[in-house]
Write a protein that holds these residues in place. Structure first.
Motif, PDB file in Angstrom:
ATOM      1  N   LYS A   1       0.843  -1.199   0.000  1.00  0.00           N
ATOM      2  CA  LYS A   1       0.000   0.000   0.000  1.00  0.00           C
ATOM      3  C   LYS A   1       0.877   1.246   0.000  1.00  0.00           C
ATOM      4  N   ALA A   2       0.373   2.322  -0.596  1.00  0.00           N
ATOM      5  CA  ALA A   2       1.150   3.552  -0.676  1.00  0.00           C
ATOM      6  C   ALA A   2       0.306   4.762  -0.301  1.00  0.00           C
ATOM      7  N   CYS A   3       0.930   5.689   0.409  1.00  0.00           N
ATOM      8  CA  CYS A   3       0.257   6.937   0.779  1.00  0.00           C
ATOM      9  C   CYS A   3       1.217   8.099   0.555  1.00  0.00           C
ATOM     10  N   ILE A   4       0.795   9.067  -0.246  1.00  0.00           N
ATOM     11  CA  ILE A   4       1.598  10.274  -0.431  1.00  0.00           C
ATOM     12  C   ILE A   4       1.407  11.141   0.805  1.00  0.00           C
ATOM     13  N   VAL A   5       2.506  11.535   1.442  1.00  0.00           N
ATOM     14  CA  VAL A   5       2.435  12.472   2.566  1.00  0.00           C
ATOM     15  C   VAL A   5       3.253  13.686   2.147  1.00  0.00           C
ATOM     16  N   SER A   6       2.546  14.766   1.793  1.00  0.00           N
ATOM     17  CA  SER A   6       3.199  15.920   1.193  1.00  0.00           C
ATOM     18  C   SER A   6       3.037  17.170   2.049  1.00  0.00           C
ATOM     19  N   ASN A   7       4.073  17.971   2.096  1.00  0.00           N
ATOM     20  CA  ASN A   7       3.977  19.272   2.774  1.00  0.00           C
ATOM     21  C   ASN A   7       3.316  20.308   1.874  1.00  0.00           C
ATOM     22  N   ASN A   8       3.089  19.938   0.631  1.00  0.00           N
ATOM     23  CA  ASN A   8       2.425  20.833  -0.307  1.00  0.00           C
ATOM     24  C   ASN A   8       1.034  21.171   0.226  1.00  0.00           C
ATOM     25  N   SER A   9       0.714  22.467   0.233  1.00  0.00           N
ATOM     26  CA  SER A   9      -0.538  22.912   0.863  1.00  0.00           C
ATOM     27  C   SER A   9      -1.702  23.038  -0.123  1.00  0.00           C
ATOM     28  N   VAL A  10      -1.448  22.700  -1.395  1.00  0.00           N
ATOM     29  CA  VAL A  10      -2.520  22.793  -2.403  1.00  0.00           C
ATOM     30  C   VAL A  10      -3.188  21.418  -2.550  1.00  0.00           C
TER      31      VAL A  10
ATOM     32  N   LEU B   1      -2.373   7.825  -9.676  1.00  0.00           N
ATOM     33  CA  LEU B   1      -1.601   6.659  -9.248  1.00  0.00           C
ATOM     34  C   LEU B   1      -2.447   5.654  -8.457  1.00  0.00           C
ATOM     35  N   GLY B   2      -3.623   6.071  -8.037  1.00  0.00           N
ATOM     36  CA  GLY B   2      -4.479   5.187  -7.243  1.00  0.00           C
ATOM     37  C   GLY B   2      -3.920   4.904  -5.862  1.00  0.00           C
ATOM     38  N   VAL B   3      -3.416   5.954  -5.210  1.00  0.00           N
ATOM     39  CA  VAL B   3      -2.858   5.779  -3.861  1.00  0.00           C
ATOM     40  C   VAL B   3      -3.524   6.767  -2.888  1.00  0.00           C
ATOM     41  N   LEU B   4      -3.295   6.558  -1.608  1.00  0.00           N
ATOM     42  CA  LEU B   4      -3.843   7.429  -0.561  1.00  0.00           C
ATOM     43  C   LEU B   4      -3.002   8.701  -0.485  1.00  0.00           C
ATOM     44  N   TYR B   5      -3.512   9.718   0.222  1.00  0.00           N
ATOM     45  CA  TYR B   5      -2.697  10.925   0.360  1.00  0.00           C
ATOM     46  C   TYR B   5      -3.039  11.749   1.595  1.00  0.00           C
ATOM     47  N   VAL B   6      -2.045  12.486   2.050  1.00  0.00           N
ATOM     48  CA  VAL B   6      -2.187  13.483   3.111  1.00  0.00           C
ATOM     49  C   VAL B   6      -1.494  14.729   2.581  1.00  0.00           C
ATOM     50  N   TYR B   7      -2.169  15.882   2.571  1.00  0.00           N
ATOM     51  CA  TYR B   7      -1.511  17.112   2.114  1.00  0.00           C
ATOM     52  C   TYR B   7      -1.305  18.049   3.295  1.00  0.00           C
ATOM     53  N   ASN B   8      -0.493  19.083   3.096  1.00  0.00           N
ATOM     54  CA  ASN B   8      -0.195  20.047   4.161  1.00  0.00           C
ATOM     55  C   ASN B   8       0.274  19.316   5.424  1.00  0.00           C
ATOM     56  N   ALA B   9       1.161  18.353   5.249  1.00  0.00           N
ATOM     57  CA  ALA B   9       1.500  17.405   6.310  1.00  0.00           C
ATOM     58  C   ALA B   9       2.442  17.950   7.386  1.00  0.00           C
ATOM     59  N   ALA B  10       3.226  18.972   7.067  1.00  0.00           N
ATOM     60  CA  ALA B  10       4.193  19.542   8.016  1.00  0.00           C
ATOM     61  C   ALA B  10       5.254  18.545   8.467  1.00  0.00           C
ATOM     62  N   LYS B  11       5.778  17.767   7.518  1.00  0.00           N
ATOM     63  CA  LYS B  11       6.945  16.930   7.829  1.00  0.00           C
ATOM     64  C   LYS B  11       8.080  17.862   8.233  1.00  0.00           C
TER      65      LYS B  11
ATOM     66  N   LEU C   1       2.225   9.995  11.435  1.00  0.00           N
ATOM     67  CA  LEU C   1       1.120   9.275  12.082  1.00  0.00           C
ATOM     68  C   LEU C   1      -0.131   9.300  11.208  1.00  0.00           C
ATOM     69  N   LEU C   2      -0.360  10.426  10.532  1.00  0.00           N
ATOM     70  CA  LEU C   2      -1.513  10.529   9.628  1.00  0.00           C
ATOM     71  C   LEU C   2      -1.360   9.559   8.462  1.00  0.00           C
ATOM     72  N   GLY C   3      -0.157   9.487   7.916  1.00  0.00           N
ATOM     73  CA  GLY C   3       0.124   8.565   6.824  1.00  0.00           C
ATOM     74  C   GLY C   3      -0.069   7.117   7.260  1.00  0.00           C
ATOM     75  N   MET C   4       0.405   6.831   8.447  1.00  0.00           N
ATOM     76  CA  MET C   4       0.305   5.495   9.028  1.00  0.00           C
ATOM     77  C   MET C   4      -1.158   5.108   9.234  1.00  0.00           C
ATOM     78  N   GLU C   5      -1.946   6.078   9.675  1.00  0.00           N
ATOM     79  CA  GLU C   5      -3.377   5.878   9.892  1.00  0.00           C
ATOM     80  C   GLU C   5      -4.081   5.559   8.566  1.00  0.00           C
ATOM     81  N   GLU C   6      -3.727   6.316   7.519  1.00  0.00           N
ATOM     82  CA  GLU C   6      -4.300   6.078   6.189  1.00  0.00           C
ATOM     83  C   GLU C   6      -3.973   4.670   5.712  1.00  0.00           C
TER      84      GLU C   6
END
Ligand SMILES: [Mg+2]
Length: 172
Positions: A63-72, A83-93, A100-105
């Motif tokens: 499984k894959a989840c994009i965790v991006s600091n990009n705020s758009v 890509l058919g994957v999960l995502y978290v934006y505005n992540a503040a890595k 943790l949000l990525g892990m939850e997804e």
């Protein structure tokens, strides 16, 4: 502290990471950076190599989840949808919350997650601190820009030298 900046693995690009590595390391989920890891910075274009790589990952049951600091949100969701994957934006890595949000997804325990990204201080440091495996890739843009910059610099040098010689000749 320095050890926290050391990735477990390093590859030239995302598509160079073999699926076998994940099997060998017991990795079932991936937290992926977007900008300069999956696509060039602020660019929605995805290379066919990257698309193929994600197909292989999914076929292997990872499984894959994009965790991006990009705020758009549109930028992040557009790539994730293709890509058919999960995502978290505005992540503040590198904040722990981002991972943790990525892990939850993903719904996968942290010891079975690998973080993949191009930045030491956000992706590698953040992932290591969580106790996740970390994989560093070279930034997509830097590779392109470095190549063209060096070429242009060399072209200018050669050009200047040629002009200089011409001027000298004229003086003589
Ligand atoms: Mg990045």
């Amino acid at each position: 502290m320095i050890g926290m900046l050391r990735p477990d693995f390093q590859y030239e690009s995302l598509q160079d990471i073999p699926v076998e590595l994940f099997r060998a390391e017991g990795i079932k989920g991936l937290i992926l950076d977007l900008d300069n890891t999956i696509a060039p910075w602020n660019d929605k274009s995805l290379s066919s190599e990257v698309i193929d790589w994600f197909e292989k990952i999914k076929a292997a049951g990872i499984k894959a989840c994009i965790v991006s600091n990009n705020s758009v949100p549109d930028r992040v969701s557009a790539v994730a949808d293709v890509l058919g994957v999960l995502y978290v934006y505005n992540a503040a890595k590198p904040s722990k919350k981002a991972f943790l949000l990525g892990m939850e997804e993903l719904g996968i325990e942290l010891t079975a997650i690998a973080v993949i990204g191009d930045q030491l201080f956000t992706d590698v440091f953040g992932g290591n601190r969580m106790g996740m495996k970390t994989i560093l890739v070279s930034p997509i843009n830097q590779k392109e820009f470095l190549g063209t910059k060096v070429l242009r610099f060399l072209e200018r040098l050669v050009g200047r030298k040629a002009n200089y010689t011409d001027n000298n000749k004229r003086k003589m």
